[in-house]
Enzyme design. Structure first.
Site, mmCIF file in Angstrom:
data_model
loop_
_atom_site.group_PDB
_atom_site.id
_atom_site.type_symbol
_atom_site.label_atom_id
_atom_site.label_comp_id
_atom_site.label_asym_id
_atom_site.label_seq_id
_atom_site.Cartn_x
_atom_site.Cartn_y
_atom_site.Cartn_z
ATOM 1 N N HIS A 197 -27.826 20.624 -21.025
ATOM 2 C CA HIS A 197 -28.008 19.315 -21.672
ATOM 3 C C HIS A 197 -29.396 18.704 -21.460
ATOM 4 C CE1 HIS A 197 -27.402 16.229 -18.375
ATOM 5 N NE2 HIS A 197 -26.882 17.269 -17.768
ATOM 6 N N CYS A 321 -27.720 3.160 -8.580
ATOM 7 C CA CYS A 321 -26.934 1.974 -8.264
ATOM 8 C C CYS A 321 -25.555 2.404 -7.778
ATOM 9 C CB CYS A 321 -26.800 1.101 -9.499
ATOM 10 S SG CYS A 321 -26.122 -0.503 -9.117
#
Ligand code: PLP
Length: 383
Positions: A197, A321
């Site tokens: 990908h 995060c």
């Protein structure tokens, strides 16, 4: 949407998409002996040849996986499981899938993990890596190209030193393949991971190159697929798409790299000119042609990325995060950036689909956003 996040993932090439759709019709199990199974097997083996060709390998040295993460884990756990030395060595800029596999393998097998950070310039000093290998090692891993700032590491030299130290050598080539030439034999590595990908192929498919003669401890028990290295029925359509993406990457590499580098340099120049107080991270090192990590003084990378998203520009930040607290990226900290600076970095990554109009529009909007954010930060708070 101006998409400048191609190191996270790329748009599937239309030719890949069409081939994957056709390959979904190949419903037979590639391990079955009947005609339907044999059709699927043929398609898988043709894709294997294409992937092998992209990295200068033999088809029998290519093992399909579910992506870069699995290839890295297979390589690291497989190589760390046995060996004379108790030391394993990696760079400090590795992707979390390598970093965490190293940590866990060290705990599981009772090994000493040694980490070699790149220089503040972004370059990896092969002498520092060789020094870490002194006294012998079981496994050495240095990524070919870094995902966050694009640094290209001297894997050929690292591999030569690692071989001398008796170590198996792994390189994570996930970001490099399709962007710069990758030749497993010339690099002299034993193990090399790839992911479809990142080169306009489908998600959830990748490969691990295992040099002929290298024996790895397989991690997945089961039906013995991929010559017992990775059990599980093959993702036929994904693998077929990977094969096409690998062929296109090989055919277009030289032209794409040149065009993308020109656009990346143009983007950097106009952002630096337009926003002041900004610098390119790792600009002193050999770099991928498509990647730019820019540190904006006085700006939170997260806040800038969110603002740009609202304006239709997709970028990434150099922090992951987790549980709502942005943690600065270990790879950026390894370059010597302090935690504050690491949080000011935004990553822009281009592809062969990025146009000059997009680059010009993005640099204008990024510079304007940075200036506006600095102005807001400097304004006195209203009583
Ligand atoms: N290695 C590097 C350098 C990467 O950038 C990535 C993806 O971000 C991976 C490994 C993981 O690949 P995948 O998403 O195919 O598991």
């Amino acid at each position: 949407m101006i998409y400048l996040d191609n190191n996270a993932s790329t748009k599937v090439d239309p030719e890949v998409r069409a081939t994957v759709a056709e390959a979904l019709e190949l419903f037979g199990n590639p391990s079955s002996i009947h005609a339907e199974g044999r059709r699927a097997r043929r398609a898988v083996e043709e894709a294997r040849e294409e992937v092998a060709r992209l990295v200068g390998a033999r088809p029998e040295e290519v093992f399909f996986t579910s992506g870069g993460t699995e290839g890295n884990a297979m390589a690291i756990f497989g190589a760390a499981a046995a060996g004379a030395s108790r030391k394993i060595v990696r760079t400090g800029a590795e992707h979390p899938s390598v970093r965490e596999s190293f940590g866990r393998a060290a705990r599981e097998f009772g090994l000493e993990e040694v980490v070699v950070d790149p220089e503040p310039s972004g370059a990896l000093d092969p002498r520092a890596f060789s020094a870490a290998l002194e006294g012998g090692a079981r496994l050495a891993s240095a990524m070919l190209a870094n995902n966050e700032y694009g640094g290209v590491f001297p894997v050929e030299q690292v591999a030569a030193a690692a071989r001398e130290a008796g170590a198996l050598v792994h390189t994570d080539a996930v970001q490099a393949a399709g962007r710069i030439p990758v030749d497993a034999v010339r690099l002299g590595v034993d193990l090399l991971s790839l992911s479809a990908h990142k080169m306009h192929g489908p998600k959830g498919v990748g490969a691990l190159y295992v040099r002929r003669g290298v024996s790895l401890e397989p991690r997945t028990p089961g039906g013995g697929q991929e010559r017992r290295m990775r059990a599980g029925t093959e993702n036929t359509a994904g693998i077929v798409g990977f094969g096409v993406a690998a062929r296109l990457a090989r055919e277009r590499l030289a032209a794409d790299a040149q065009a993308v580098a020109r656009l990346r340099d143009r983007l950097e120049r106009s952002i630096l000119e337009g926003s002041g107080g900004a610098r390119v991270v790792g600009a002193g090192a050999p770099r991928l042609p498509n990647t730019s990590a820019i540190l904006f003084e006085g700006i939170s990378g997260d806040a800038l990325a969110i603002r740009l998203d609202l304006e239709g520009i997709a970028v990434s930040v150099g922090s992951a995060c987790s549980s709502g607290t942005p943690e600065p990226s270990p790879a950026l900290l390894a370059l010597g950036l302090d935690r504050g600076d690491a949080r000011r970095v935004v990553r822009l990554s281009l592809s062969r689909w990025t146009t000059q109009e997009e680059v010009d529009e993005a640099s204008r909007r990024i510079a304007a956003a940075v200036l506006a954010m600095r102005e807001t930060a400097a304004a006195p708070a209203l009583a």
